[in-house]
Write a protein that holds these residues in place. Sequence first.
Motif, mmCIF file in Angstrom:
data_model
loop_
_atom_site.group_PDB
_atom_site.id
_atom_site.type_symbol
_atom_site.label_atom_id
_atom_site.label_comp_id
_atom_site.label_asym_id
_atom_site.label_seq_id
_atom_site.Cartn_x
_atom_site.Cartn_y
_atom_site.Cartn_z
ATOM 1 N N VAL A 104 47.654 34.130 57.984
ATOM 2 C CA VAL A 104 47.154 34.528 59.412
ATOM 3 C C VAL A 104 47.528 36.262 59.291
ATOM 4 C CG1 VAL A 104 47.426 34.737 62.032
ATOM 5 C CG2 VAL A 104 47.250 32.683 60.641
ATOM 6 N N SER A 105 46.581 37.017 59.660
ATOM 7 C CA SER A 105 46.771 38.445 59.709
ATOM 8 C C SER A 105 46.114 38.721 61.100
ATOM 9 C CB SER A 105 46.129 39.157 58.693
ATOM 10 O OG SER A 105 46.289 40.607 58.567
ATOM 11 N N PRO A 106 47.114 39.677 61.908
ATOM 12 C CA PRO A 106 46.409 40.015 63.447
ATOM 13 C C PRO A 106 45.907 41.340 63.259
ATOM 14 C CG PRO A 106 48.748 40.709 63.014
ATOM 15 C CD PRO A 106 48.388 40.198 61.709
ATOM 16 N N TRP A 107 44.815 41.352 64.128
ATOM 17 C CA TRP A 107 44.040 42.630 64.579
ATOM 18 C C TRP A 107 44.673 42.933 65.934
ATOM 19 C CZ3 TRP A 107 38.093 43.508 63.977
ATOM 20 C CH2 TRP A 107 37.742 44.649 64.490
ATOM 21 N N LEU A 108 45.522 44.116 65.684
ATOM 22 C CA LEU A 108 46.218 44.418 67.083
ATOM 23 C C LEU A 108 45.500 45.046 68.158
ATOM 24 C CD1 LEU A 108 49.911 45.335 65.446
ATOM 25 C CD2 LEU A 108 49.020 43.093 66.343
ATOM 26 N N ARG A 109 45.388 44.778 69.361
ATOM 27 C CA ARG A 109 44.741 45.450 70.448
ATOM 28 C C ARG A 109 45.541 45.590 71.543
ATOM 29 N NH1 ARG A 109 39.504 46.280 70.216
ATOM 30 N NH2 ARG A 109 40.272 48.032 71.529
ATOM 31 N N SER A 110 46.569 46.352 71.490
ATOM 32 C CA SER A 110 47.792 46.092 72.620
ATOM 33 C C SER A 110 46.926 46.925 73.911
ATOM 34 C CB SER A 110 48.686 46.953 72.025
ATOM 35 O OG SER A 110 48.783 48.172 71.836
ATOM 36 N N ASP A 111 46.017 47.990 73.545
ATOM 37 C CA ASP A 111 45.493 48.901 74.307
ATOM 38 C C ASP A 111 44.054 48.571 74.903
ATOM 39 O OD1 ASP A 111 44.435 49.648 72.174
ATOM 40 O OD2 ASP A 111 44.758 51.825 72.337
ATOM 41 N N ALA A 112 43.745 47.256 74.698
ATOM 42 C CA ALA A 112 42.421 46.805 75.092
ATOM 43 C C ALA A 112 42.622 45.652 76.241
ATOM 44 C CB ALA A 112 41.674 46.304 73.844
ATOM 45 N N LEU A 368 39.529 49.832 53.786
ATOM 46 C CA LEU A 368 38.143 49.436 54.140
ATOM 47 C C LEU A 368 38.404 49.562 56.042
ATOM 48 C CD1 LEU A 368 37.393 46.055 52.366
ATOM 49 C CD2 LEU A 368 36.621 48.719 51.941
ATOM 50 N N GLY A 369 39.298 49.909 56.546
ATOM 51 C CA GLY A 369 39.357 50.136 57.965
ATOM 52 C C GLY A 369 39.021 48.604 58.782
ATOM 53 N N TRP A 370 39.699 47.602 58.568
ATOM 54 C CA TRP A 370 39.385 46.497 59.021
ATOM 55 C C TRP A 370 39.673 46.563 60.666
ATOM 56 C CZ3 TRP A 370 43.112 41.964 59.559
ATOM 57 C CH2 TRP A 370 42.458 40.529 60.163
ATOM 58 N N THR A 371 41.079 47.119 60.942
ATOM 59 C CA THR A 371 41.360 46.987 62.379
ATOM 60 C C THR A 371 41.069 48.425 62.837
ATOM 61 O OG1 THR A 371 43.595 47.572 61.510
ATOM 62 C CG2 THR A 371 43.213 45.147 61.862
ATOM 63 N N THR A 372 40.532 49.405 62.388
ATOM 64 C CA THR A 372 40.097 50.713 62.816
ATOM 65 C C THR A 372 39.231 50.718 64.082
ATOM 66 O OG1 THR A 372 40.655 51.623 60.698
ATOM 67 C CG2 THR A 372 39.446 52.788 62.257
ATOM 68 N N PRO A 373 38.210 50.124 64.271
ATOM 69 C CA PRO A 373 37.255 50.093 65.215
ATOM 70 C C PRO A 373 37.897 49.700 66.386
ATOM 71 C CG PRO A 373 36.257 48.876 63.273
ATOM 72 C CD PRO A 373 37.621 49.214 63.030
ATOM 73 N N LYS A 374 37.257 50.567 67.582
ATOM 74 C CA LYS A 374 37.985 50.016 68.934
ATOM 75 C C LYS A 374 36.736 49.200 69.647
ATOM 76 C CE LYS A 374 41.647 52.327 68.295
ATOM 77 N NZ LYS A 374 42.951 51.755 68.312
ATOM 78 N N ILE A 375 36.812 47.839 69.060
ATOM 79 C CA ILE A 375 35.772 47.118 69.314
ATOM 80 C C ILE A 375 36.182 46.106 70.467
ATOM 81 C CG2 ILE A 375 34.280 45.014 68.640
ATOM 82 C CD1 ILE A 375 34.487 46.125 65.877
ATOM 83 N N ARG A 376 35.165 46.124 71.547
ATOM 84 C CA ARG A 376 35.564 45.287 72.766
ATOM 85 C C ARG A 376 35.541 43.848 72.637
ATOM 86 N NH1 ARG A 376 32.798 47.210 78.371
ATOM 87 N NH2 ARG A 376 34.260 48.899 77.927
ATOM 88 N N THR A 377 34.339 43.199 72.287
ATOM 89 C CA THR A 377 34.303 41.937 72.425
ATOM 90 C C THR A 377 34.742 41.214 71.135
ATOM 91 O OG1 THR A 377 32.015 41.789 71.341
ATOM 92 C CG2 THR A 377 32.169 42.204 73.753
ATOM 93 N N PRO A 378 35.293 40.079 71.180
ATOM 94 C CA PRO A 378 35.812 39.233 69.921
ATOM 95 C C PRO A 378 34.718 38.767 69.184
ATOM 96 C CG PRO A 378 35.921 37.842 71.841
ATOM 97 C CD PRO A 378 35.735 39.103 72.219
ATOM 98 N N GLU A 379 33.284 38.778 69.481
ATOM 99 C CA GLU A 379 32.223 38.387 68.656
ATOM 100 C C GLU A 379 31.935 39.524 67.754
ATOM 101 O OE1 GLU A 379 32.478 35.967 72.166
ATOM 102 O OE2 GLU A 379 32.405 37.932 71.983
ATOM 103 N N ALA A 380 31.940 40.763 68.217
ATOM 104 C CA ALA A 380 31.714 41.815 67.316
ATOM 105 C C ALA A 380 32.790 41.899 66.277
ATOM 106 C CB ALA A 380 31.648 43.329 68.368
ATOM 107 N N ALA A 381 34.026 41.758 66.836
ATOM 108 C CA ALA A 381 35.041 41.887 65.843
ATOM 109 C C ALA A 381 35.012 40.797 64.700
ATOM 110 C CB ALA A 381 36.459 41.439 66.704
ATOM 111 N N ASP A 382 34.218 39.720 65.198
ATOM 112 C CA ASP A 382 34.148 38.779 64.161
ATOM 113 C C ASP A 382 33.025 39.244 63.162
ATOM 114 O OD1 ASP A 382 35.996 36.961 65.345
ATOM 115 O OD2 ASP A 382 34.524 35.736 66.415
ATOM 116 N N ARG A 383 32.033 39.789 63.371
ATOM 117 C CA ARG A 383 31.083 40.522 62.549
ATOM 118 C C ARG A 383 31.778 41.366 61.703
ATOM 119 N NH1 ARG A 383 28.440 40.811 67.655
ATOM 120 N NH2 ARG A 383 27.090 38.840 68.246
#
Length: 485
Positions: A104-112, A368-383
């Motif tokens: 498991v690897s986390p996509w941290l979003r502490s400020d979202a 590749l910048g996997w966790t770089t985007p400030k994406i709001r919805t988890p569905e967009a993060a999945d894409r």
Amino acid sequence: MSVVCRDVRREAFAEASRFRGEFYECLTALRDELFELTDALLCVDGPVLSPVELTLVPEHRRGHGALYGALNRGRIDIERLRTLLAGLPLPRFEDRRLVLAVDVSPWLRSDAPCSADRLFCHVYGRAKTASQFIPGWPYSFVAVLEPGATSWTGILDVVRLGPEDDATAVTAAQLRAVVERLVAASQWQSGDPDITIVMDAGYDVTRLAWVLRDLPVELVGRVRSDRVMRCPAPSREEFHRAHPRGGHPPKHGPEFRFAKPETWPEAAITTATDTVNYGKAEAQAWDRVHPRLTHRSAWLEHDGELPIVEGTLIRLKVEHLSKDREAPPVWLWSSKTGAAPADVDLWWQVFLRRFDLEHTFRFGKQTLGWTTPKIRTPEAADRWTWLLVVAHTQLRLARPLAADLRRPWEKPVKPERLTPARVRRGFRNIRAHLLCPARVPQPRGTGPGRPPGTKNRRPAPRYDVGKTVKRPETLKAIGRPGRSW
């Protein structure tokens, strides 16, 4: 030799083009933008610092509005894509054995606070006791490993863990689906060695071994050094010889305390191997060692008597780590019994190869910048996550085609030793000879957007962080009497 190399390159070009065409068919909405966005990930110079900057890459022929629209409203046929990944050529160990790793690897979003489905993700700090929990999206990856020292893996599946999910149940379902797809793709056939799945100490390896017992797999997982397991129970004849007055034979044998060597019986197998980085590696193995299960955690709702999940317990001890640091022993448990010395050596060696998945995580996040985007919805993060999986897969298929475009301060390496980052440097030249099914964009002008001076009348909702389902922990909590053994 030149004819052989030419044939290998021709096959590599054909396989990479076929994969790109099949991936394009997996895109069911806004496919052209999603496809070009993946190419931009591979052709941009340096690490991905912002997704919108990918629209400035020549391979991306559409505007920044199309990028955000594809991430928010695009659609990918995930099941078809998973089947496509399972059918690709996969690396194998000796005797054509497939070795998978799950982590498991986390996509941290502490400020979202406006992002849904966030969980508290365990993150290790630099100090030994500096671990902490940060809100984010945890993703479970399953990848196939390669033999030898390498930073390459082949990602086969990724699943995001949600607030209502049981991690063990999700992992079991994910592994079962991956193995079934590999069998359907003829990656495993009758007579082949079982597929080996390695995992770290955060997984309940005995529970997963019991749930997946009907599949052609053997599980190898690290267990904590403070565990207590049980040795196999004596046979009925041995019990009656020791207790002539009779009695009920025990279900478990004596305790096996990892921290107390006086409780260890004589090892069934002992091996010694000379390693390059760790000195001499000594492995001891005990057969049919199992945990004493209770009706708690994943076994709480188990119907009937609790099973005895026997396996092989391995203690690995090396002389030193890097920089002559002291090396504590590592305990492993395999779901296979009756192992041979070759099996024991294979298990601890493939467990060390599990750390190659950490290189894949670092490459995905830092380059590749996997966790770089400030994406709001988890569905967009999945894409976005699946686009990175496809990009990494294309790099793996392009390995025989890449040239070593090294920096002046970098040492030259052999073509078969190129890292994913070095293969990515030359992907733009390779892409010119691959299939590109994306259509030419049709300019339509910019949208009107929100009129200047107007306020946003639809504020985004805020979501709490953490689990939303509290699971019972005892039989009494679910209203079921029973014995804990």
